[in-house]
Design a protein around this motif. Structure first.
Motif, PDB file in Angstrom:
ATOM      1  N   VAL A  32       0.890  -1.089   0.023  1.00 35.69           N
ATOM      2  CA  VAL A  32      -0.019   0.104   0.082  1.00 35.69           C
ATOM      3  C   VAL A  32       0.865   1.079   0.077  1.00 35.69           C
ATOM      4  O   VAL A  32       1.704   1.107   0.670  1.00 35.69           O
ATOM      5  N   SER A  33       0.765   2.252  -0.852  1.00 29.42           N
ATOM      6  CA  SER A  33       1.535   3.273  -0.905  1.00 29.42           C
ATOM      7  C   SER A  33       0.507   4.584  -1.313  1.00 29.42           C
ATOM      8  O   SER A  33      -0.579   4.488  -1.435  1.00 29.42           O
ATOM      9  N   ARG A  34       1.033   5.814  -1.409  1.00 32.99           N
ATOM     10  CA  ARG A  34       0.305   7.122  -1.698  1.00 32.99           C
ATOM     11  C   ARG A  34       0.943   7.895  -2.597  1.00 32.99           C
ATOM     12  O   ARG A  34       2.302   7.864  -2.585  1.00 32.99           O
ATOM     13  N   ARG A  35       0.260   8.505  -3.412  1.00 35.01           N
ATOM     14  CA  ARG A  35       0.650   9.606  -4.103  1.00 35.01           C
ATOM     15  C   ARG A  35      -0.280  10.840  -4.103  1.00 35.01           C
ATOM     16  O   ARG A  35      -1.424  10.615  -4.303  1.00 35.01           O
ATOM     17  N   ALA A  36       0.386  11.901  -3.638  1.00 34.17           N
ATOM     18  CA  ALA A  36      -0.666  13.071  -3.363  1.00 34.17           C
ATOM     19  C   ALA A  36      -1.706  12.649  -2.475  1.00 34.17           C
ATOM     20  O   ALA A  36      -1.474  12.157  -1.329  1.00 34.17           O
ATOM     21  N   LYS A  37      -2.993  12.635  -3.063  1.00 33.85           N
ATOM     22  CA  LYS A  37      -4.014  12.425  -2.059  1.00 33.85           C
ATOM     23  C   LYS A  37      -4.763  11.106  -2.356  1.00 33.85           C
ATOM     24  O   LYS A  37      -5.839  10.496  -1.971  1.00 33.85           O
ATOM     25  N   HIS A  38      -3.960  10.360  -3.248  1.00 33.35           N
ATOM     26  CA  HIS A  38      -4.492   9.031  -3.646  1.00 33.35           C
ATOM     27  C   HIS A  38      -3.766   7.897  -2.719  1.00 33.35           C
ATOM     28  O   HIS A  38      -2.715   8.086  -2.380  1.00 33.35           O
ATOM     29  N   LEU A  39      -4.485   6.956  -2.452  1.00 31.90           N
ATOM     30  CA  LEU A  39      -4.007   5.679  -1.876  1.00 31.90           C
ATOM     31  C   LEU A  39      -3.815   4.684  -2.947  1.00 31.90           C
ATOM     32  O   LEU A  39      -4.767   4.464  -3.843  1.00 31.90           O
ATOM     33  N   ILE A  40      -2.797   3.700  -2.980  1.00 30.54           N
ATOM     34  CA  ILE A  40      -2.483   2.953  -4.098  1.00 30.54           C
ATOM     35  C   ILE A  40      -2.279   1.423  -3.478  1.00 30.54           C
ATOM     36  O   ILE A  40      -1.685   1.133  -2.843  1.00 30.54           O
ATOM     37  N   THR A  90      -0.921  -2.042  -4.480  1.00 28.39           N
ATOM     38  CA  THR A  90      -0.340  -3.127  -5.469  1.00 28.39           C
ATOM     39  C   THR A  90      -1.119  -4.536  -5.473  1.00 28.39           C
ATOM     40  O   THR A  90      -1.041  -5.126  -4.344  1.00 28.39           O
ATOM     41  N   LEU A  91      -1.597  -5.013  -6.558  1.00 31.31           N
ATOM     42  CA  LEU A  91      -2.116  -6.235  -6.466  1.00 31.31           C
ATOM     43  C   LEU A  91      -0.983  -7.375  -6.942  1.00 31.31           C
ATOM     44  O   LEU A  91      -0.234  -7.206  -7.841  1.00 31.31           O
ATOM     45  N   GLY A  92      -1.223  -8.537  -6.712  1.00 33.57           N
ATOM     46  CA  GLY A  92      -0.357  -9.493  -7.213  1.00 33.57           C
ATOM     47  C   GLY A  92      -0.549  -9.851  -8.527  1.00 33.57           C
ATOM     48  O   GLY A  92       0.581 -10.352  -9.175  1.00 33.57           O
ATOM     49  N   ASN A  93      -1.295  -9.406  -9.334  1.00 35.29           N
ATOM     50  CA  ASN A  93      -1.231  -9.587 -10.885  1.00 35.29           C
ATOM     51  C   ASN A  93      -0.653  -8.186 -11.530  1.00 35.29           C
ATOM     52  O   ASN A  93      -0.760  -8.253 -12.852  1.00 35.29           O
ATOM     53  N   GLY A  94      -0.139  -7.367 -10.896  1.00 39.31           N
ATOM     54  CA  GLY A  94       0.478  -6.487 -11.521  1.00 39.31           C
ATOM     55  C   GLY A  94      -0.323  -5.282 -11.665  1.00 39.31           C
ATOM     56  O   GLY A  94       0.003  -3.913 -12.416  1.00 39.31           O
ATOM     57  N   TYR A  95      -1.809  -5.226 -11.545  1.00 40.03           N
ATOM     58  CA  TYR A  95      -2.502  -4.145 -11.517  1.00 40.03           C
ATOM     59  C   TYR A  95      -2.602  -3.511 -10.151  1.00 40.03           C
ATOM     60  O   TYR A  95      -1.944  -3.895  -9.016  1.00 40.03           O
ATOM     61  N   TYR A  96      -3.301  -2.288 -10.328  1.00 38.56           N
ATOM     62  CA  TYR A  96      -2.976  -1.237  -9.328  1.00 38.56           C
ATOM     63  C   TYR A  96      -4.477  -0.828  -8.880  1.00 38.56           C
ATOM     64  O   TYR A  96      -5.294  -0.488  -9.869  1.00 38.56           O
ATOM     65  N   LEU A  97      -4.763  -0.811  -7.617  1.00 44.43           N
ATOM     66  CA  LEU A  97      -6.288  -0.167  -6.992  1.00 44.43           C
ATOM     67  C   LEU A  97      -5.705   1.366  -6.738  1.00 44.43           C
ATOM     68  O   LEU A  97      -4.981   1.336  -5.962  1.00 44.43           O
ATOM     69  N   VAL A  98      -6.671   2.183  -7.263  1.00 46.07           N
ATOM     70  CA  VAL A  98      -6.174   3.369  -7.053  1.00 46.07           C
ATOM     71  C   VAL A  98      -7.335   4.161  -6.439  1.00 46.07           C
ATOM     72  O   VAL A  98      -8.491   4.310  -7.109  1.00 46.07           O
ATOM     73  N   THR A  99      -7.351   4.703  -5.159  1.00 45.10           N
ATOM     74  CA  THR A  99      -8.524   5.252  -4.396  1.00 45.10           C
ATOM     75  C   THR A  99      -8.273   6.865  -4.228  1.00 45.10           C
ATOM     76  O   THR A  99      -7.122   7.234  -3.949  1.00 45.10           O
ATOM     77  N   HIS A 100      -9.250   7.809  -4.499  1.00 43.67           N
ATOM     78  CA  HIS A 100      -9.089   9.199  -4.058  1.00 43.67           C
ATOM     79  C   HIS A 100     -10.687   9.454  -3.238  1.00 43.67           C
ATOM     80  O   HIS A 100     -11.770   9.267  -4.031  1.00 43.67           O
ATOM     81  N   LEU A 101     -10.517   9.804  -2.274  1.00 38.61           N
ATOM     82  CA  LEU A 101     -11.706   9.657  -1.133  1.00 38.61           C
ATOM     83  C   LEU A 101     -12.566  10.910  -1.517  1.00 38.61           C
ATOM     84  O   LEU A 101     -13.792  10.887  -1.098  1.00 38.61           O
ATOM     85  N   MET A 102     -12.052  12.137  -1.989  1.00 40.40           N
ATOM     86  CA  MET A 102     -12.529  13.379  -2.113  1.00 40.40           C
ATOM     87  C   MET A 102     -13.410  13.604  -0.668  1.00 40.40           C
ATOM     88  O   MET A 102     -13.062  13.444   0.153  1.00 40.40           O
ATOM     89  N   LEU A 103     -14.457  14.594  -1.084  1.00 43.03           N
ATOM     90  CA  LEU A 103     -15.180  15.067   0.264  1.00 43.03           C
ATOM     91  C   LEU A 103     -16.132  13.933   0.697  1.00 43.03           C
ATOM     92  O   LEU A 103     -16.898  13.268   0.015  1.00 43.03           O
ATOM     93  N   GLY A 104     -15.964  13.436   1.893  1.00 37.88           N
ATOM     94  CA  GLY A 104     -16.991  12.478   2.584  1.00 37.88           C
ATOM     95  C   GLY A 104     -16.766  11.092   2.585  1.00 37.88           C
ATOM     96  O   GLY A 104     -17.235  10.473   3.284  1.00 37.88           O
ATOM     97  N   GLY A 105     -15.555  10.781   1.806  1.00 39.58           N
ATOM     98  CA  GLY A 105     -15.348   9.196   1.624  1.00 39.58           C
ATOM     99  C   GLY A 105     -14.375   8.769   2.599  1.00 39.58           C
ATOM    100  O   GLY A 105     -13.567   9.582   3.181  1.00 39.58           O
ATOM    101  N   ARG A 106     -14.466   7.497   2.869  1.00 36.05           N
ATOM    102  CA  ARG A 106     -13.693   6.963   3.953  1.00 36.05           C
ATOM    103  C   ARG A 106     -13.378   5.562   3.843  1.00 36.05           C
ATOM    104  O   ARG A 106     -14.251   4.772   3.218  1.00 36.05           O
ATOM    105  N   ILE A 107     -12.488   5.004   4.764  1.00 34.03           N
ATOM    106  CA  ILE A 107     -12.218   3.526   4.639  1.00 34.03           C
ATOM    107  C   ILE A 107     -12.291   2.736   6.079  1.00 34.03           C
ATOM    108  O   ILE A 107     -11.925   3.564   6.976  1.00 34.03           O
ATOM    109  N   TYR A 108     -13.016   1.620   6.164  1.00 33.68           N
ATOM    110  CA  TYR A 108     -13.182   1.145   7.380  1.00 33.68           C
ATOM    111  C   TYR A 108     -13.013  -0.502   7.274  1.00 33.68           C
ATOM    112  O   TYR A 108     -13.312  -1.105   6.227  1.00 33.68           O
ATOM    113  N   LEU A 109     -12.130  -0.953   8.224  1.00 37.51           N
ATOM    114  CA  LEU A 109     -11.897  -2.330   8.037  1.00 37.51           C
ATOM    115  C   LEU A 109     -12.921  -3.081   9.283  1.00 37.51           C
ATOM    116  O   LEU A 109     -12.501  -2.739  10.594  1.00 37.51           O
ATOM    117  N   ALA A 110     -13.460  -3.797   8.894  1.00 36.13           N
ATOM    118  CA  ALA A 110     -14.539  -4.687   9.769  1.00 36.13           C
ATOM    119  C   ALA A 110     -13.900  -5.867  10.230  1.00 36.13           C
ATOM    120  O   ALA A 110     -13.423  -6.748   9.248  1.00 36.13           O
TER     121      ALA A 110
END
Ligand SMILES: [Zn+2]
Length: 270
Positions: A53-61, A63-83
């Motif tokens: 897991v890495s960061r560039r600017a306000k994005h979180l990245i 890195t997946l095992g198959n070489g693809y990347y999931l990139v998220t920008h939460l903007m206003l109101g977005g958040r992440i929660y681990l249940a």
């Protein structure tokens, strides 16, 4: 909106919890938050390990095992929660990753925010126009001094311009300018060397203090999170209009600079 410190706090928490975990199922409740058809998204992401897991600017990245990347920008109101396994979460979540160990990672309220699956080239393209990272090695006094001298606009909109410096937004630009003792409506090319040096020092030190104290946004990452949001208690001017300055007791003011709201102390900042 989350800025570098908030995203660094997420990066740390995610690195400690979901790295080397396998995504075994995906719930997509809001198709507008992703960049490809839901089935393709699932084909690319499902059954993959999160490697890093890495960061560039306000994005979180992610890195997946198959070489693809999931990139998220939460903007206003977005958040992440681990249940935790079996934990009842009081939200539908825009996108949910289900891990092999029954924990679930919620991407919540991605109304303006988004979660894209990208190739490395697509990610590079997305980030191509971003300015340097203020906590990175390309952020030097020479660079800042040179770049400011070429800008005639005010500091407040410049510091939040992602093409100028990446990852700073409304909250930390105000806090940085307070720490540097410079008004938000000052013109970038009119700072003297003493002021440029103060700004150069205030940018990383403010961000690092905020990171060390959990950032200013108080939505927790999981049920035993006692860290996130503590920097809210240390904010000197942001969102403190009409309240006394902790440093001089003058009243914190709110002004609009080139359409951007900015909180500052008229006595501490010149
Ligand atoms: Zn003051």
């Amino acid at each position: 909106m989350p800025e570098i410190p908030e995203m660094e706090v997420y990066k740390k928490q995610l690195s400690e919890t979901v790295v080397h975990k396998k995504i075994v199922d995906i719930t997509i409740n809001r198709e507008k938050s992703i960049n490809v058809e839901p089935q393709l998204f699932k084909d690319l992401v499902n059954d993959q390990l999160i490697i890093f897991v890495s960061r560039r600017a306000k994005h979180l990245i992610f890195t997946l095992g198959n070489g693809y990347y999931l990139v998220t920008h939460l903007m206003l109101g977005g958040r992440i929660y681990l249940a935790q396994p079996g934990e009842k979460v009081n939200t539908r979540g825009s996108v949910i990753f289900h891990f092999f160990d029954k924990t679930k990672l919620y991407f919540i309220n991605l109304r303006l925010g988004w979660l894209y699956v990208l190739t490395e080239n697509e990610m590079d393209e997305l980030f191509a126009k971003l300015g340097p990272e203020p906590l990175g090695k390309y952020f030097t006094l020479e660079w800042l001094s040179d770049s400011l001298s070429q800008r005639r606009g005010a500091l407040k909109p410049l510091l939040t311009d992602q093409a100028f410096i990446a990852g700073i937004g409304n909250c930390y630009s105000d806090e940085i300018l307070f720490r540097a003792g410079i008004r938000p409506d000052r013109k970038a090319n009119e700072l003297n060397l003493h002021e440029v040096t103060a700004l150069f020092s205030a940018i990383p030190s403010t961000l690092q203090d905020a990171i060390n104290n959990g950032g200013y946004m108080e939505k927790l990452f999981n049920s035993n999170d006692h860290f996130t949001g503590k920097y809210n208690d240390y904010l000197k001017v942001y969102d403190r209009e009409g309240q006394p300055c902790y440093q001089c007791n003058d009243t914190v003011q709110l002004i609009t600079v080139s359409g951007k709201k900015s909180f500052f102390c008229p006595s501490c900042q010149n």
